[in-house]
Structure formats: C-alpha cells, structure tokens
Scaffold this motif. Structure first.
Motif, PDB file in Angstrom:
ATOM      1  N   GLU A 162       9.695  93.567  36.122  1.00 47.86           N
ATOM      2  CA  GLU A 162      10.892  94.344  36.434  1.00 47.86           C
ATOM      3  C   GLU A 162      10.707  95.783  35.964  1.00 47.86           C
ATOM      4  OE1 GLU A 162      14.900  92.423  35.687  1.00 47.86           O
ATOM      5  OE2 GLU A 162      13.588  91.086  34.542  1.00 47.86           O
ATOM      6  N   LYS A 169      10.764  87.349  37.375  1.00 50.40           N
ATOM      7  CA  LYS A 169      11.467  88.316  38.221  1.00 50.40           C
ATOM      8  C   LYS A 169      10.583  89.509  38.583  1.00 50.40           C
ATOM      9  CE  LYS A 169      15.962  87.201  36.147  1.00 50.40           C
ATOM     10  NZ  LYS A 169      17.094  87.729  35.353  1.00 50.40           N
ATOM     11  N   ILE A 178      16.377  93.026  42.509  1.00 53.00           N
ATOM     12  CA  ILE A 178      15.564  92.189  41.634  1.00 53.00           C
ATOM     13  C   ILE A 178      15.648  90.739  42.113  1.00 53.00           C
ATOM     14  CG2 ILE A 178      15.286  91.313  39.277  1.00 53.00           C
ATOM     15  CD1 ILE A 178      16.437  93.962  38.269  1.00 53.00           C
ATOM     16  N   ASN A 216      10.923  93.412  41.182  1.00 50.50           N
ATOM     17  CA  ASN A 216      11.678  94.238  42.137  1.00 50.50           C
ATOM     18  C   ASN A 216      10.729  95.202  42.843  1.00 50.50           C
ATOM     19  OD1 ASN A 216      11.606  95.539  39.498  1.00 50.50           O
ATOM     20  ND2 ASN A 216      13.103  97.048  40.243  1.00 50.50           N
TER      21      ASN A 216
END
Length: 287
Positions: A265, A175, A206, A177
């Motif tokens: 993240e 992940k 995200i 963002n």
C-alpha cells in the motif's frame, strides 16, 4: 525552472509514453531518447530525438546538452538481447547519470518501485537500488519515485480470470493499490525541479488480493472462483527457479511471487480506477 527542457529516457515504455505526453501538455520542451529511427512513430508533437543506447555510453555523448531535467524510467521487466538487470537498470542509468553530471543538469528524476529499497535480495531491485545509491551520491538535485504496481501489471490477474479461475497464495488478504500510468505521469511532472527526494505513491483504490481477483473475474462476467494455494508452494517455486534457472528466466517471476507475500500500500493518488481499466481491456479482446 528557467530552462524548461526535459530529457525523457525509457520513453517507449508503458510509463514513458505517458510522461512524454504530460511534459508536452505542461509546455516543457522535450527531448526523447530512442534506440532507432523506427521508434519515432510512437510519438506525436516531438521534434527533438536523440538516438542512442544506455548500455553503450559512447552513444550518449551530448545527450544532456541544453537539458534542465532528466526523467528516467529505464529498466527491463523481461530480459532480452542477453542483457541483465545490472546491465540496464543499473549501468544503463549510471551512464545516463554521468552525462547529466557532465552537463550540470538541475534535476534527475528516477522511477524505482515501492519497497525496492527493502528488497535487495531480488535481482531486479538489486540493480535499481544500486543505481538509487549512485544517484543519491551524485550531488544532483534528485527525486526517486516509488510507484506501486501499474495497472498494466494487473493484466496477469485478468488473464487468469479469463479462464474462470484466479490462483492466489495464502489467504489472499494482502493489500495493494496499483496506479495508472497517466496518473503517475501527472504526479511525476509535478515533481520536476522539486525538493522531495523520495516519493511512494499508489492508485486511488486499495484492494485485497481476493478483491482484485474478484474484480478480474467480474470483468469477464465469470462466477467467483478463487483457488488459494499454500504459501509453501510460492516459496518452493522461488527456490526452484533460483536454483535451476538463470536470472533472465526467474527474475520477473521472483519479483511477482515475492510481492504477493505482503501488503503493498502507498499514498492514494489519481483519478483512474482499475475496474474501468479491466473493462476496457476485456472490450479490446472481444472486438
């Protein structure tokens, strides 16, 4: 902060131009470091320019006279002019720091990257974090800002998607963002003169890598086509580049491929959304 004059270094870059606009919007006085007269064209409402090069310390003499805070996003992504990451990201910023110390500026804000302090084995982070260590020992009030990837970095996914396929390593479940430059600029200017020494920050949304790939394909109205390559290919590519090319060649690729192999993240922040950014980029290409 009684004196409200801010020096912006790295002002012609993606983030730097947003920083200059935000500083002016907040009614700070601003001085912009540029390398030559031609770069004045990038800025509106700026009257105080300082012409110099961070890799040439003699050209920076007096740059911090009357300055309360220094904001530096100085760094190179793709090396040119024979300069290395150590030359620019470390020594260039160190030269600027020496001027800031000589003029007793009240604070120094520097942009590194998320997890940079954990990735010293990458050439780009080795240089950035070497400077972070110097900044920490400078006795100046400092803030190190660690953003996730910028929206502009995500254009690599968009470029792949234009051809109908996006290639990922592994399962694509890590992940991230990414953050828009304007959002990061707002946060950064908020922190001028503040007491936080380190801030990790990302954008409001995200994504898994699979979701990011699908978003890029959707932006081109392409059917989802994501190719998952075995992770050993990523590792072998990094090894081969390190073994057979110079850091000038492998640095940016090493950076990108390494960050594809774990979650990135950070605290969610901002109002800009990557889906809108992708739509705007596609629209520009179609005009």
């Amino acid at each position: 902060m009684e004196n409200k004059k801010v020096l912006v270094a790295g002002a012609t870059g993606y983030l730097g131009q947003y920083i200059v606009k935000e500083v002016i919007k907040r009614n700070y006085d601003v001085r912009v470091l540029i390398r030559n007269e031609n770069q004045k064209k990038y800025f509106n409402n700026v009257t105080d320019f300082f012409i110099g090069e961070v890799t040439k310390p003699e050209s920076l003499k007096g740059i911090c006279n009357g300055i309360a805070a220094v904001y530096s996003s100085i760094g190179i992504t793709r090396q040119k002019d024979g300069l290395t990451y150590i030359d620019v990201d470390y020594k260039g910023n160190a030269n600027l720091l020496n001027e800031a110390k000589a003029c007793k500026v009240s604070s120094f804000l520097y942009v590194s990257a998320l997890n940079g302090d954990k990735l010293w084995d990458l050439k780009i982070f080795e240089a950035k974090e070497k400077f972070v260590d110097e900044l920490k020992s400078s006795e100046l009030n400092y803030t190190v800002i660690r953003p996730n990837g910028f929206f502009s970095d995500m254009k690599d996914f968009l470029a792949m998607a234009k051809n109908g396929k996006v290639y990922l390593f592994g399962k694509g479940n890590f992940k991230l963002n990414p953050i828009h430059g304007e959002d990061l600029a707002k946060l950064s200017v908020d922190k001028i003169g503040g007491l936080e020494n380190e801030i990790s920050i990302g954008g409001p949304d995200i994504f898994t890598q699979n979701e990011l790939a699908k978003l890029a394909l959707d932006s081109w109205n392409k059917q989802p086509s994501i190719v998952h390559l075995p992770d050993w290919m990523r590792k072998f590519t990094i090894w081969s580049l390190r073994a057979f090319t110079s850091s000038k060649t492998y640095g940016p690729i090493e950076f990108f491929l390494t960050l594809m192999a774990f979650d990135n993240e950070a605290k969610q922040y901002g109002t800009h959304h990557l889906a809108d950014f992708f739509k705007e980029e596609v629209k520009k290409e179609k005009i």
